[in-house]
Motif scaffolding. Structure first.
Motif, short mmCIF file in Angstrom:
data_model
loop_
_atom_site.label_atom_id
_atom_site.label_comp_id
_atom_site.label_asym_id
_atom_site.label_seq_id
_atom_site.Cartn_x
_atom_site.Cartn_y
_atom_site.Cartn_z
N VAL A 189 -1.84 9.46 7.11
CA VAL A 189 -0.81 8.73 6.37
C VAL A 189 -1.41 7.93 5.21
O VAL A 189 -0.70 7.58 4.28
CB VAL A 189 -0.02 7.81 7.34
CG1 VAL A 189 -0.88 6.66 7.82
CG2 VAL A 189 1.23 7.29 6.69
N VAL A 190 -2.70 7.68 5.24
CA VAL A 190 -3.33 6.93 4.16
C VAL A 190 -3.08 7.59 2.81
O VAL A 190 -3.01 6.93 1.78
CB VAL A 190 -4.85 6.73 4.42
CG1 VAL A 190 -5.61 8.04 4.28
CG2 VAL A 190 -5.43 5.66 3.51
N ALA A 191 -2.87 8.90 2.80
CA ALA A 191 -2.61 9.63 1.56
C ALA A 191 -1.28 9.22 0.92
O ALA A 191 -1.07 9.47 -0.27
CB ALA A 191 -2.62 11.13 1.83
N HIS A 192 -0.39 8.59 1.66
CA HIS A 192 0.92 8.21 1.16
C HIS A 192 1.03 6.72 0.84
O HIS A 192 2.11 6.24 0.49
CB HIS A 192 2.00 8.57 2.18
CG HIS A 192 2.00 10.02 2.54
ND1 HIS A 192 2.51 10.99 1.73
CD2 HIS A 192 1.49 10.66 3.62
CE1 HIS A 192 2.34 12.17 2.28
NE2 HIS A 192 1.73 12.00 3.44
N LEU A 193 -0.06 6.00 0.97
CA LEU A 193 -0.01 4.55 0.79
C LEU A 193 -0.55 4.13 -0.57
O LEU A 193 -1.52 4.69 -1.06
CB LEU A 193 -0.81 3.85 1.90
CG LEU A 193 -0.32 4.11 3.32
CD1 LEU A 193 -1.28 3.50 4.33
CD2 LEU A 193 1.08 3.54 3.51
N GLU A 194 0.08 3.12 -1.14
CA GLU A 194 -0.40 2.56 -2.40
C GLU A 194 -1.43 1.47 -2.17
O GLU A 194 -2.23 1.18 -3.04
CB GLU A 194 0.77 1.99 -3.19
CG GLU A 194 1.74 3.05 -3.67
CD GLU A 194 2.90 2.46 -4.45
OE1 GLU A 194 2.84 1.26 -4.83
OE2 GLU A 194 3.86 3.20 -4.69
#
Length: 162
Positions: free
Chosen positions: A26-31
């Motif tokens: 999910v880190v790929a979707h976080l700003e």
């Protein structure tokens, strides 16, 4: 604001402050992420190298600065997490859930292991059946395991609780 752990930083990567990331994809979707002891940091870049995720954070521009973050926990705000498809779960949402076999609570989820092909629940025993609080590993695999709001229901697996 509720923070949940999504992973840890591994070794530095290259010379411009990249860090290998071990944890929830999910880190790929976080700003932004919250770094243990360092506060909020914007995620400036993220890519894969040889199957590993590399993260670049705002303000971390050298290998030396990245080395100071190795091993630290990385958190996200629950509200920042993208919704999941039906049948998928964030690890943090399963932690602490009671586990039932044949209608009796046998333990609760204390950890989840990524075993490659499937995730594995680490269940610490409670009650009569597991008085010694032994930990058991249960594959999180349908149709043997049902995750519901009130707990995790496991079909009896021969030898698991003997």
């Amino acid at each position: 604001m509720r923070l949940v752990e999504i992973g840890r930083f591994g070794a530095p990567y290259a010379l411009q402050g990249g860090l290998k990331f071990r944890g929830e994809p999910v880190v790929a979707h976080l700003e932004r992420v919250y770094v243990e002891g360092h506060g909020w940091r914007a995620v400036e870049d993220l890519y894969q190298v040889a199957g590993e995720v590399v993260v670049h954070l705002a303000g971390v521009t050298t290998r030396e600065l990245a080395e100071a973050l190795v091993g630290l926990r990385v958190y996200a705000q629950v509200e920042d997490l993208p919704p999941l498809e039906e049948g998928q779960y964030y690890y943090f949402a399963l932690m602490g859930l009671p586990v039932f076999v044949e209608g009796k609570q046998v333990g609760e989820v204390v950890d989840i292991l990524d075993a490659g092909a499937q995730d594995v629940l680490v269940v610490r025993g409670v009650g009569e059946r597991l008085r010694d609080r032994t930990e058991r590993l249960i594959p999180l695999q349908a149709p043997y395991v049902r995750v519901e709001a009130e707990g995790i229901f496991v079909e009896p697996i021969p030898g698991l609780f003997d």
